[in-house]
Design an enzyme around this catalytic site. Structure first.
Site, PDB file in Angstrom:
ATOM      1  N   HIS A 130      41.449  44.205  38.958  1.00 34.04           N
ATOM      2  CA  HIS A 130      43.277  43.617  39.091  1.00 34.04           C
ATOM      3  C   HIS A 130      43.940  44.801  39.557  1.00 34.04           C
ATOM      4  CE1 HIS A 130      40.029  40.007  39.474  1.00 34.04           C
ATOM      5  NE2 HIS A 130      40.106  40.521  38.536  1.00 34.04           N
ATOM      6  N   ASP A 181      33.702  40.202  42.165  1.00 36.57           N
ATOM      7  CA  ASP A 181      34.273  38.819  40.586  1.00 36.57           C
ATOM      8  C   ASP A 181      33.219  37.630  40.822  1.00 36.57           C
ATOM      9  OD1 ASP A 181      36.059  38.273  38.931  1.00 36.57           O
ATOM     10  OD2 ASP A 181      37.967  38.609  39.962  1.00 36.57           O
TER      11      ASP A 181
END
Length: 470
Positions: free
Chosen positions: A292, A343
């Site tokens: 991220h 994810d």
């Protein structure tokens, strides 16, 4: 279970992406699961060759996965900690208005799903999820794995039963896996695990290292490490995880600055950002990937890039959870290699992840063209494989693993653009639905859009999710 390799065979590619351009008529000789030779200028298939019509790319690498999150696709929750069941996206509350939602509210529902996992149900869900990845052209996955123990934190008879289930699931789905065994020891800075988190925790980083040291690599599986986050691993134990990975030359991944609340809490507890805390404890480096890397300071970006630490962007999840848009351009310019992950599996489509990284940046800056399509494909393939410890994958060249995928050029999305556009067609026109073939270690895993090992992937997914929802 292992990913088996083919003996010697030839694949004839109608069009092949060779890293810089599209080459028409390419023959690949494959031997013992690797590309033995690349023959450009082969206008017609040789006798006995397997013909792949369309545009063939190196296999895609999904560098960040939580397989059990696949059970959450299409669901949201009402408020935070209400105990109410999840509702479908778009469903209104009792007053007809949408309730505000956040990452932290979504996490409550995620914990409820995690609490119902067993080695058997996890295997079934992961097998189906990894099969969906193969259908999307993904040949390797990085599984950020932290559901280690039974509910309440009691170890299974085999302390790695859950990790072994994931390794077996990848084998049966026909793809490679890097199991990023994750240290998850606390609920926050100075706080013990909450009840749902007990099954994530080994108690200490030393106990984590002892358990995951038993895991063995296989032909299709490599073992890496992960620090869940700076809030989940006490600062004085970060170095233990980093040292374990360093001694084994293994990949090390970490959720980094995904939420501003985590940044604020870290500054309050340690007087520094999460990135600086990781740097001070020896976590950053060229085998480390920050996942991220969303809410960073200029100093953070310099630390990440200057140490060669990678960045895994997960645009579809970051937008699904309203996390924000990370400074991917600045990170890459500072020296951080970029890769991509799905994810939470709100979407499993690495072409969409690649496209979204560019389109997000266009929205943020109101300018176009931050990456070439070729650079985006590299993030989705070679650089993703490297972040997972598969440096010998991600290219159609002699010596590389024979992992590749073919995109049809005659769908409603891809018909029209000239094949020579290649990377642009793949990134800005195609989707996972256009994948017609996926080959791993020289054998067909997906042929003509059908998975050869999991015959009915939608049914397998539905059954696995239903088993968890009860």
């Amino acid at each position: 279970m292992q990913v088996t390799t083919a003996a010697t065979r030839t694949y004839w590619l109608e069009h092949a992406w060779l890293g810089t351009h599209v080459e028409p008529g390419v023959a690949l000789d494959v031997r013992d699961g690797r590309i033995a030779a690349v023959h450009a200028g082969t206008p017609a298939p040789t006798p006995g060759a397997e013909v792949l019509r369309g545009l063939t790319l190196p296999g895609l690498a999904n560098a960040h996965s939580h397989a059990f999150h696949r059970a959450l696709r299409g669901t949201v929750q009402v408020g935070s900690g209400t105990g109410q069941p999840p509702r479908r996206q778009g469903q209104s509350g009792e007053d007809g208005e949408r309730a505000p939602e956040s990452f932290w509210a979504w996490r409550d529902v995620m914990y409820a799903v995690a609490d119902r996992l067993t080695p058997d149900t996890y295997f079934s869900l992961a097998r189906a999820t990894y099969a969906e990845m193969a259908l999307a052209g993904i040949t390797a996955v990085g599984e950020f794995h932290y559901v280690h123990h039974a509910p309440g934190g009691t170890p299974y008879a085999d302390p790695n039963a859950m990790g072994e289930a994931l390794i077996a699931a990848a084998a049966e789905a026909g793809i490679r896996i890097t199991l990023l065994d994750t240290a998850y020891l606390s609920s926050g800075f100075g706080q013990p695990p909450t009840t749902p988190q007990l099954r994530f925790s080994d108690g200490t980083a030393d106990a984590w290292a002892e358990r995951c040291s038993v895991l063995k690599e296989r032909d299709h599986a490599r073992i890496g490490a992960a620090i869940h986050s700076v809030r989940a691993v006490p600062a004085d134990q970060l170095a233990t995880v980093a040292r374990w990975a360093e001694e084994r030359r293994a990949p090390l991944h970490v959720h980094l600055s995904e939420q501003t609340a985590e940044n604020d809490a870290c500054r309050e507890a340690h007087g520094r950002t999460p990135t600086r805390l990781l740097a001070d404890h020896g976590v950053l480096g060229p085998r480390t990937t920050g996942v991220h890397n969303t809410h960073l300071t200029a100093e953070d970006i310099s630390l990440i890039g200057g140490t060669g630490t990678g960045t895994c962007m997960c645009p579809t999840t970051e937008r699904d959870l309203a996390d924000g848009i990370g400074p991917a351009v600045a990170l890459q310019q500072a020296g951080s290699p970029l890769c991509l992950g799905s994810d939470s599996h709100a979407v499993i489509d690495l072409l969409e992840e690649a496209r979204a990284m560019e389109l997000n940046e266009r929205l943020r800056t109101r300018t176009r063209g931050h990456w070439t399509a070729a650079a985006l494909l590299r993030a989705a393939s070679a650089d993703g494989h490297a972040a997972l410890g598969w440096q010998d994958a991600g290219a159609l060249e002699p010596g590389a693993l024979a992992d590749f995928t073919t995109i049809a050029l005659d769908s409603v999305r891809t018909a029209g653009p000239l094949p020579r556009l290649g990377a642009e067609t793949a990134v800005f026109a195609a989707s996972a639905a256009d994948v017609s073939h996926t080959v791993v270690a020289g054998r067909h895993v997906v042929r003509d859009g059908v998975h050869s090992l999991v015959p009915d992937v939608p049914r397998a997914l539905a059954d696995a999710v239903d088993a968890l929802r009860g």
